[in-house]
Write a protein that holds these residues in place. Structure first.
Motif, mmCIF file in Angstrom:
data_model
loop_
_atom_site.group_PDB
_atom_site.id
_atom_site.type_symbol
_atom_site.label_atom_id
_atom_site.label_comp_id
_atom_site.label_asym_id
_atom_site.label_seq_id
_atom_site.Cartn_x
_atom_site.Cartn_y
_atom_site.Cartn_z
ATOM 1 N N THR A 452 44.718 35.956 25.326
ATOM 2 C CA THR A 452 43.613 36.540 24.565
ATOM 3 C C THR A 452 42.471 36.937 25.492
ATOM 4 O OG1 THR A 452 44.226 35.030 22.783
ATOM 5 C CG2 THR A 452 42.180 36.237 22.542
ATOM 6 N N PHE A 453 42.186 36.127 26.484
ATOM 7 C CA PHE A 453 41.153 36.472 27.455
ATOM 8 C C PHE A 453 41.557 37.715 28.249
ATOM 9 C CE2 PHE A 453 38.735 35.327 31.477
ATOM 10 C CZ PHE A 453 37.522 35.754 30.974
ATOM 11 N N LYS A 454 42.831 37.828 28.526
ATOM 12 C CA LYS A 454 43.342 39.010 29.210
ATOM 13 C C LYS A 454 43.100 40.263 28.365
ATOM 14 C CE LYS A 454 47.732 40.908 30.959
ATOM 15 N NZ LYS A 454 49.173 40.603 31.158
ATOM 16 N N LEU A 455 43.312 40.159 27.037
ATOM 17 C CA LEU A 455 43.024 41.287 26.151
ATOM 18 C C LEU A 455 41.559 41.696 26.243
ATOM 19 C CD1 LEU A 455 44.958 40.434 22.854
ATOM 20 C CD2 LEU A 455 45.487 42.221 24.504
ATOM 21 N N PHE A 456 40.683 40.689 26.275
ATOM 22 C CA PHE A 456 39.253 40.999 26.383
ATOM 23 C C PHE A 456 38.946 41.744 27.677
ATOM 24 C CE2 PHE A 456 35.382 39.365 28.490
ATOM 25 C CZ PHE A 456 34.417 39.969 27.706
ATOM 26 N N LEU A 457 39.485 41.279 28.790
ATOM 27 C CA LEU A 457 39.220 41.923 30.077
ATOM 28 C C LEU A 457 39.736 43.356 30.088
ATOM 29 C CD1 LEU A 457 40.138 38.981 32.493
ATOM 30 C CD2 LEU A 457 37.855 39.720 31.783
ATOM 31 N N LEU A 458 40.879 43.592 29.452
ATOM 32 C CA LEU A 458 41.434 44.941 29.400
ATOM 33 C C LEU A 458 40.669 45.813 28.416
ATOM 34 C CD1 LEU A 458 45.256 44.111 29.462
ATOM 35 C CD2 LEU A 458 43.850 44.952 31.360
ATOM 36 N N ASP A 459 40.327 45.291 27.258
ATOM 37 C CA ASP A 459 39.609 46.072 26.249
ATOM 38 C C ASP A 459 38.259 46.556 26.767
ATOM 39 O OD1 ASP A 459 41.598 45.877 24.384
ATOM 40 O OD2 ASP A 459 40.760 44.137 23.362
ATOM 41 N N PHE A 460 37.597 45.727 27.554
ATOM 42 C CA PHE A 460 36.288 46.086 28.065
ATOM 43 C C PHE A 460 36.373 46.752 29.443
ATOM 44 C CE2 PHE A 460 35.103 43.558 24.587
ATOM 45 C CZ PHE A 460 33.752 43.756 24.316
ATOM 46 N N ASP A 461 37.607 47.042 29.882
ATOM 47 C CA ASP A 461 37.816 47.741 31.141
ATOM 48 C C ASP A 461 37.175 47.006 32.314
ATOM 49 O OD1 ASP A 461 39.131 49.733 32.396
ATOM 50 O OD2 ASP A 461 37.540 51.210 32.249
ATOM 51 N N ILE A 462 37.132 45.687 32.212
ATOM 52 C CA ILE A 462 36.590 44.887 33.308
ATOM 53 C C ILE A 462 37.613 44.797 34.431
ATOM 54 C CG2 ILE A 462 35.732 42.601 33.932
ATOM 55 C CD1 ILE A 462 34.779 42.323 31.026
ATOM 56 N N LEU A 463 38.882 44.633 34.070
ATOM 57 C CA LEU A 463 39.982 44.613 35.025
ATOM 58 C C LEU A 463 41.137 45.443 34.488
ATOM 59 C CD1 LEU A 463 40.156 40.827 36.033
ATOM 60 C CD2 LEU A 463 39.147 42.680 37.370
#
Length: 1168
Positions: A452-463
């Protein structure tokens, strides 16, 4: 906060003194205290300004500073004030929110001065040498020092074991999505009582607080007099994601509603609460975004138990599907109402014992009419052991495809820190379970958190996806954080660190980790069998579950008036009803016939008498041979359950099996008519072996207890020692059973309103065999009465030796033992046993009226079954009507001046704040009221609670109370290509300068001894300014910022509303940890985990003065772009930073220097 005591004028008072006020405790009737009992023990409260304590003989009770008051508890007929005296700050989820771990708790006696000014040793006993008056105020006569252990020592030990937490600046019982990022309130109106572990100790005070007016409630809340304690885990670590310095926090809260140790507490209770229910929230905070995600775990929500035997502990499901459904539905309705859609992840294996739980779990969900499987509740079954047996624990990722859609649909909570608005909310939750909800659950919850944290990082284009790997620093710290969490939850429930923690920490299972798991398993066996029983007793005492345990009442004239009026009109909300009860006993001699008809026993007069409750005791359901006793056939239980169920349901009324308790050859069954099931609650079972000196179950007892409305019942099915002359052995069996049978909270058999003993009690007729047979054959007038004179049970009851105050209905049937099987002939074998009334039913209870008592002509065994019918009087309370009357009496009390309300106006805040030292103050006069003062009488024996109205200076500013607009605020204009410069630290409001804050630790308070931080693992810094330093850029991510495509921050979804009160002035940095730790030397510490845990907190202290590596860090927030539609939640990247006043401080200058290597630790200076 400090604690003071006064014993002047023979009036003992204890005062908790905060910055401005004092909360004074006093016995409500000290003159008659020796006659008090635990159900009427009470004290009064006075709330006054602290300056009013002068000249009243108060002196410090301890040199330890009080960090929180957690409630009142009665122990051994004395009132104790529970306080936190040792703690350390270990977590800060967001700026302004600090979590403290409790390391020391002290109990101060309000009703007895024997324990004043006394230090205790490690066993809770007074030290041989008392400290002198220079170190602790007051004096104490060593000759009168009590030698016994402090009455509250076990509670002190429990609360000081490192698993309890509190906060003085936010509601720790809520999740971030509920409380918001700016609503830092400590109002007790909002606390989730399910997670308040001091609810029992604080409940009466909270109820008292709720009856006060708003200004007084605000004083109690703001001054920190009422402290909420949770049990679970909290920790924050600092790391970098690319060039963002972020904090990662886990906060877990275990529910106390069904709290206990591993084998003592399993499954669900009648209120819908499950064992080891833990709510876990993972939070990431940076200067850009805040993210949180919540999961829960809990025992399989059906009624089941597991014994604590050393080898292959057996699982027993104790209630039928119908009898379980109400509690099951209540549990899931509570989850759905709070979290949204619930996705159940069941990790049980296909082993026979666990498979039975899985089948029942699935069936309860499928037949539920309250929650819809596939809509409100989703179910995924994943046999963790089978799936990981070949490929190792990495194979747990096979679970992800089946839960991926729920991750996307439920989303997560995210917040734009710069723009001060909610971006997305979590709309669903995973509920994970295995058998203990520990080891397998820990690993899977960590996996879900990672994804789920990975989804957040991808959704916000952080990584980008290729930049996310387990070797990165932030992911390694994420794993260590979850491993520490798993160890703590395992310590609470099982007594050891979690299994599989080596894999959880490092992503692989080492040989050392396997050896460690084996050691933990052995330790668990020992703890579960020899330690947990005592721990369970302490937990039950802390939660107020021990028999005859009552909360300390707060003297309140208004509430006393209401209570008296309610007693006078109790008939208006209390009704009484008669409940028909059928009790039966049958020694079946190891025989069973699936075609047997039990109607002559269960319905002796046909359908004319249909009882509401049926309780049946069976003996010798297996043959009493050595082989059968050692290898018990538990299928016999199912045989008799089905046979009895079919017979009971033959007349159209449906009976539900609520509980079946078996021990070797003994079974007790509890059936309830379907329309009466909701009246029955708190159903429990217990067993006691007495065969071969307590080693085997061929003799002994099985018991069931429950409450029908507000009346408690207990049934004991016993098989006592055989033999004509073994009367004393039977008496010893009775005493052993009566002493050893115990239910939840330590409740014993005698502590019930209605008690029944039934079974093959084995009491004989002390007459010659031929004489007895002659009397039975001739049947001369009064032959039964003549034989009863020689009946051993009648003799022991009349003598009062055992079965004290028990009764037996008039006995008019022939002896039930021993017959030739299949006939009505008494024993014709060589032994030719004397006919006797071995099968009996005796009762105790003023609410019971016997209706019938007889035997039944069944010929399945060499015994005849016996039955008794009763009418029981039970009370029903209409809580809604009672509440309506209470409110009316409260209005009447004020209207007729039973209680005179006045305005509360506290005196102005003194110009100079200083700690008061009242050691040598003159004795206090009889009253605190001063002539001409504007104090208000609240409540006490003399109605002397004094408060005043808060000044305008103490009210919150209008700015901090502004409500956020329903629409998001306008986005400031931002420059598109400006170098990233982190926000400056906000000013520190304390007297310390910023330089002092980061160069040396604050001086220790007089109540502490400074201890090296390294000596205690997983302990955060204890500082009054727990702030994170300016978020510096990470050295390893300086060149990729400009290469990534940026996305705008999405608008708040239309169907969501922002929090009603959100300050628009967010702090501009993340909190950091200070460089010192202050804990009590005499605190009880428990350290669990590996060396990696010891360094996790140390690594939070980042040296911002490391040599620079790069002078140019590109901005990671770009101009706003149109939203990009996605199939998963649209949660996108924010726009550029503000360019007006908020960013004027950057002035286009280069960003702060970046460390050239991994951040190093600041040097820690300890003041000795």
């Amino acid at each position: 906060m400090w604690i003071y005591v006064s014993n002047s004028n023979d009036e003992r008072k204890i005062a908790l003194v905060s910055n401005s006020y004092a909360l004074i405790f006093q016995l409500s009737n000290p003159d008659n205290y020796s006659n008090f009992t635990s159900n009427n023990i009470s004290c009064s409260l006075d709330l006054i300004h602290k300056e009013e304590l002068k000249n009243h003989g108060f002196r410090k009770l301890t040199h330890h500073e009080i960090h929180g008051f957690i409630g009142l508890i009665e122990v051994e007929n004395n009132i104790f004030i529970a306080t936190i005296t040792g703690s350390a700050k270990v977590a800060s989820p967001i700026p302004g929110e600090n979590v403290n771990k409790i390391y020391a708790v002290d109990f101060y006696c309000l009703s007895d001065s024997r324990w004043d000014f006394m230090e205790l040793d490690a066993q809770g006993r007074p030290l041989d040498q008392q400290v002198n008056d220079n170190s602790i105020p007051g004096d104490y006569d060593n000759e009168t020092a009590p030698l016994q252990q402090h009455p509250c020592f076990q509670y002190k030990k429990l609360l000081s074991n490192g698993s309890f937490y509190y906060s003085t600046d936010f509601d720790l019982t809520s999740i971030l999505q509920e409380r918001g990022l700016n609503n830092h309130t400590l109002s007790n109106d909002n606390f989730k009582r399910e997670f308040m572990w001091n609810d029992f100790m604080l409940n009466e005070i909270i109820s008292y607080r709720d009856r006060l007016d708003q200004p007084t409630r605000q004083i109690l809340d703001d001054e920190g007099f009422l402290t909420t304690v949770i049990r679970g885990f909290a920790e924050t670590v600092i790391t970098y994601i690319r060039d963002w310095k972020v904090s990662m926090t886990i906060v877990s809260k275990q529910s106390w509603k069904r709290a206990g140790t591993r084998y003592n507490v399993r499954g669900i209770n009648d209120e819908g609460y499950v064992a080891n229910f833990v709510e876990t929230e993972y939070i990431m905070y940076s200067n850009e975004y805040c993210y949180s995600y919540t999961q829960v775990r809990g025992s399989v929500p059906i009624f089941w138990e597991q014994d604590a035997s050393l080898i292959n502990p057996k699982i027993q499901i104790t209630r039928s599907v119908e009898a379980t459904q109400h509690a099951f539905d209540t549990h899931f309705k509570h989850l759905v109402d709070r979290y949204g859609t619930i996705h159940v992840v069941n990790l049980l294996s296909d082993k026979p014992s666990e498979w039975e739980l899985t089948k029942r779990y699935r069936r309860q969900l499928s037949v539920s009419k309250s929650v819809k499987l596939g809509n409100e509740v989703l179910l995924t079954e994943f046999d963790f052991h089978r799936e990981t047996s070949q490929e190792g624990f990495l194979a747990a990722r096979k679970l992800l495809p089946s839960i991926k859609s729920t991750m996307l649909d439920s989303g997560y909570f995210s917040f734009d820190v710069r723009e001060n608005r909610v971006i997305s909310e979590q709309k669903g939750c995973f509920r994970t379970n295995c058998l203990d909800c520990l080891d397998r659950t820990n690993l899977v919850q960590q996996l879900i958190s990672h994804e789920t944290f990975k989804l957040f990082l991808l959704d916000f284009d952080i990584l980008h996806s290729h930049q996310i790997n387990n070797e990165s620093e932030y992911m390694q710290k994420h794993n260590v954080l979850w491993a520490n969490h798993g160890d703590q939850i395992s310590q609470i429930y099982a007594g050891t660190n979690a299994l599989k923690s080596s894999f959880t920490r490092k992503g692989k299972m080492s040989f050392a980790g396997a050896i460690s798991d084996a050691t933990k398993s052995v330790s668990r066996l020992y703890i579960n069998n020899f330690v947990d029983k005592g721990k369970q007793q302490n937990i039950d005492g802390l939660l107020g579950r021990l028999p005859d345990q009552h909360p300390v009442q707060i003297y309140d004239p208004e509430n006393n008036y209401i209570t008296e009026r309610l007693e006078q009109v109790s008939s208006k909300f209390t009704t009484y009803s008669n409940m028909n009860l059928f009790v039966g006993t049958y020694n079946v001699s190891g025989r069973g016939n699936k075609h047997a008809d039990l109607s002559e026993w269960l319905f002796p007069i046909g359908s004319k008498f249909k009882p509401d409750i049926v309780v049946l005791g069976l003996q010798e359901v297996i043959e009493l041979t050595a082989g059968s006793i050692l290898n018990v056939d538990y299928s016999k239980s199912s045989f008799w359950k089905n046979l009895v169920t079919d017979c009971l349901n033959q007349y159209g009324e449906k009976y539900i099996l609520l509980r079946a308790e078996q021990m070797a050859s003994l079974i007790i069954l509890l059936f309830v008519k379907e329309d009466k099931v909701n009246h029955v609650k708190q159903v429990e079972g217990s067993t006691k072996k007495t065969g071969f000196k307590g080693m085997t179950g061929n003799k002994g007892a099985v018991a069931i207890r429950f409450k029908y409305s507000d009346t408690s019942f207990c049934f004991v099915n016993a098989h006592l020692s055989a033999g004509v002359n073994n009367v004393e052995e039977r008496g010893n069996d009775y005493m052993s059973i009566n002493k050893s049978i115990s239910f939840a909270g330590g409740r014993k058999i005698p502590q019930h309103d209605s008690i029944f003993w039934l079974g093959d009690l084995n009491y004989r007729i002390s007459l010659d065999n031929l004489e007895v047979r002659s009397e039975l054959s001739d049947q001369q007038p009064n032959y039964i009465e003549r034989l009863l004179k020689y009946d051993q049970l009648t003799q022991v009851i009349n003598s009062g030796q055992i079965f004290h105050d028990f009764c037996e209905p008039t006995l008019q049937f022939h002896p039930t033992y021993k017959y030739d099987v299949g006939t009505d002939m008494y024993d014709t074998s060589e032994k030719a046993r004397t006919p006797s009334w071995t099968d009996r039913i005796v009762y105790k209870g003023n609410n019971l009226s016997p209706l019938a008592y007889s035997d039944a002509p069944l010929k399945l065994s060499d015994h005849k079954p016996v039955f008794a019918a009763y009418r029981a009087k039970v009370a029903f309370v209409d809580e809604a009507e009672k509440l309506l009357l209470s409110n009316q009496f409260r209005i009447d009390s004020k209207k007729h001046n039973h209680i005179v309300p006045r305005n509360l106006k506290p005196p102005p805040v003194p110009r100079e704040r200083r700690s008061i030292d009242l050691i040598n103050i003159d004795p206090r006069p009889k009253t605190l009221l001063e002539q001409g003062s504007s104090y208000k009488v609240l409540s006490s024996p003399e109605a002397n609670i004094i408060t005043k109205q808060p000044s305008s200076n103490s009210l919150r500013s209008e700015e901090s109370n502004r409500k956020i607009s329903p629409t998001p605020p306008p986005i400031p204009k931002r420059k598109s290509n400006v170098d990233m410069t982190m926000l400056e630290p906000r000013p520190i409001t304390s007297s310390s300068s910023l330089a002092q804050l980061h160069t040396q630790p604050p001086p220790p308070p007089e109540s502490r001894s400074s201890v090296s931080l390294k000596s205690h693992s997983s302990i955060g810094a204890n500082s009054d300014a727990l702030e994170m330093k300016t978020l510096n850029s990470h050295p390893s991510t300086t060149s990729i910022n400009s290469e990534l495509k940026k996305r705008p921050v999405p608008a708040i979804p239309q169907h969501r509303k922002p929090a009603s009160k959100v300050s628009t002035d967010l702090p501009e940095e993340v909190p950091d940890y200070e460089d010192s730790l202050l804990v009590r030397e005499d605190s009880l510490l428990m350290s669990h985990g590996s060396d990696e845990e010891e360094s996790s907190i140390l690594e939070m202290v980042i040296d911002s003065n490391s040599p620079p590596k790069n002078d140019s860090i590109k901005n990671t927030r770009s101009p706003r772009l149109p939203p990009v539609p996605r199939s998963k939640p649209t949660i996108l990247k924010a726009g550029p930073p503000p360019s007006s006043a908020s960013s004027s401080k950057d002035n286009g200058k280069a960003p702060p220097p970046v460390p050239s290597k991994k951040p190093v630790l600041n040097k820690i200076t300890i003041n000795k």
